[in-house]
Write a protein that holds these residues in place. Structure first.
Motif, short mmCIF file in Angstrom:
data_model
loop_
_atom_site.label_atom_id
_atom_site.label_comp_id
_atom_site.label_asym_id
_atom_site.label_seq_id
_atom_site.Cartn_x
_atom_site.Cartn_y
_atom_site.Cartn_z
N UNK A 39 28.68 47.25 41.95
CA UNK A 39 29.40 46.20 41.88
C UNK A 39 30.91 46.05 41.33
N UNK A 40 30.48 46.54 40.35
CA UNK A 40 32.15 46.49 39.18
C UNK A 40 33.28 47.54 39.80
N UNK A 41 31.98 48.52 40.67
CA UNK A 41 33.52 49.76 41.13
C UNK A 41 33.74 48.76 42.31
N UNK A 42 33.55 48.25 43.47
CA UNK A 42 33.77 47.42 44.90
C UNK A 42 34.04 46.42 44.03
N UNK A 43 34.22 45.86 43.46
CA UNK A 43 35.11 45.02 43.28
C UNK A 43 36.44 45.24 42.74
N UNK A 44 37.14 46.38 41.89
CA UNK A 44 37.56 46.94 41.83
C UNK A 44 38.66 47.52 42.93
#
Length: 228
Positions: A39-44
């Motif tokens: 989730x964090x990678x995709x948000x970034x």
């Protein structure tokens, strides 16, 4: 350039998909991740497309999918699975996934499938979609309510629904039956309303359950249509 993130718990799968897709014109894998990081990678990275493993040991794909659906502009997501009867796939499709791919899909197909996703389309392995429908409760004879809703469609809407499930874009459907893409889009919107479904993938599954598709239709439907 179509930006892609690959999420899988197996490093070999991540590196294999990354190598295949980066070799294709117009596609770039901007990141790979495991479940807990996803989730964090995709948000970034804000990719256009996410290929998301449905079964991961730390954070499963359905959890990640729900997190992505809460984003203001969620990416198009296809679930990755090794099982053509994975019981979680139907849940994922109903929860907003744009399709699913078997991890042993042919390498030469992957780039086209990613382009279809980026265009707002639906991708499903036809063999696996039929196995899913056979292998789960309610997947055999369609409920009476489903049959009744299909019966609400006009002859033209039924033609359009079959072509959506075959994998044609709105423009290609228009060419096939001599309508403008705008008129096809209106028909698709009407079909979704009458069938009480929220996406083309749900409409395609319902069409298959209701017996509108022949075996040859389903065999041609690996990459299904563009967006509503």
């Amino acid at each position: 350039m179509v930006r892609v993130v690959v999420v899988d718990d197996e490093a070999l799968v991540r590196s294999g998909f990354e190598m295949i897709l980066n070799a294709a014109d117009g596609i770039e894998v901007v990141a790979t991740a495991q479940g807990a990081q996803a989730a964090d990678v995709i948000r970034r990275e804000r990719p256009d497309v996410v290929l998301l493993d449905i079964r991961m040991p730390d954070v499963d794909g359905l959890t990640v999918l729900r997190q992505l659906q809460e984003l203001p502009d969620p990416p198009h997501v296809a679930m990755l699975t090794t099982f053509d009867t994975d019981e979680y796939v139907l849940t994922a499709l109903r929860s907003g996934a744009s399709g699913f791919l078997l991890k042993d899909s042919e390498p030469e197909q992957l780039a086209q499938l990613v382009r279809t996703l980026a265009a707002g389309g639906v991708v499903m392995s036809p063999k696996a979609s039929r196995a899913l429908l056979r292998g789960h409760p309610g997947a055999g004879a369609p409920p009476d309510a489903d049959v009744a809703r299909v019966g609400l469609l006009s002859d033209r809407e039924r033609d359009v629904l079959v072509l959506v499930a075959e994998g044609l874009s709105n423009a290609d459907i228009g060419t096939r039956i001599h309508l403008s893409a705008g008129t096809v889009k209106d028909h698709v919107s009407s079909i979704l309303t009458k069938l009480r479904v929220s996406s083309r993938v749900q409409a395609a599954l319902l069409a298959e359950r209701a017996g509108l598709l022949t075996h040859d239709d389903a065999a041609d439907g690996t990459a299904r249509g563009d967006g509503r």
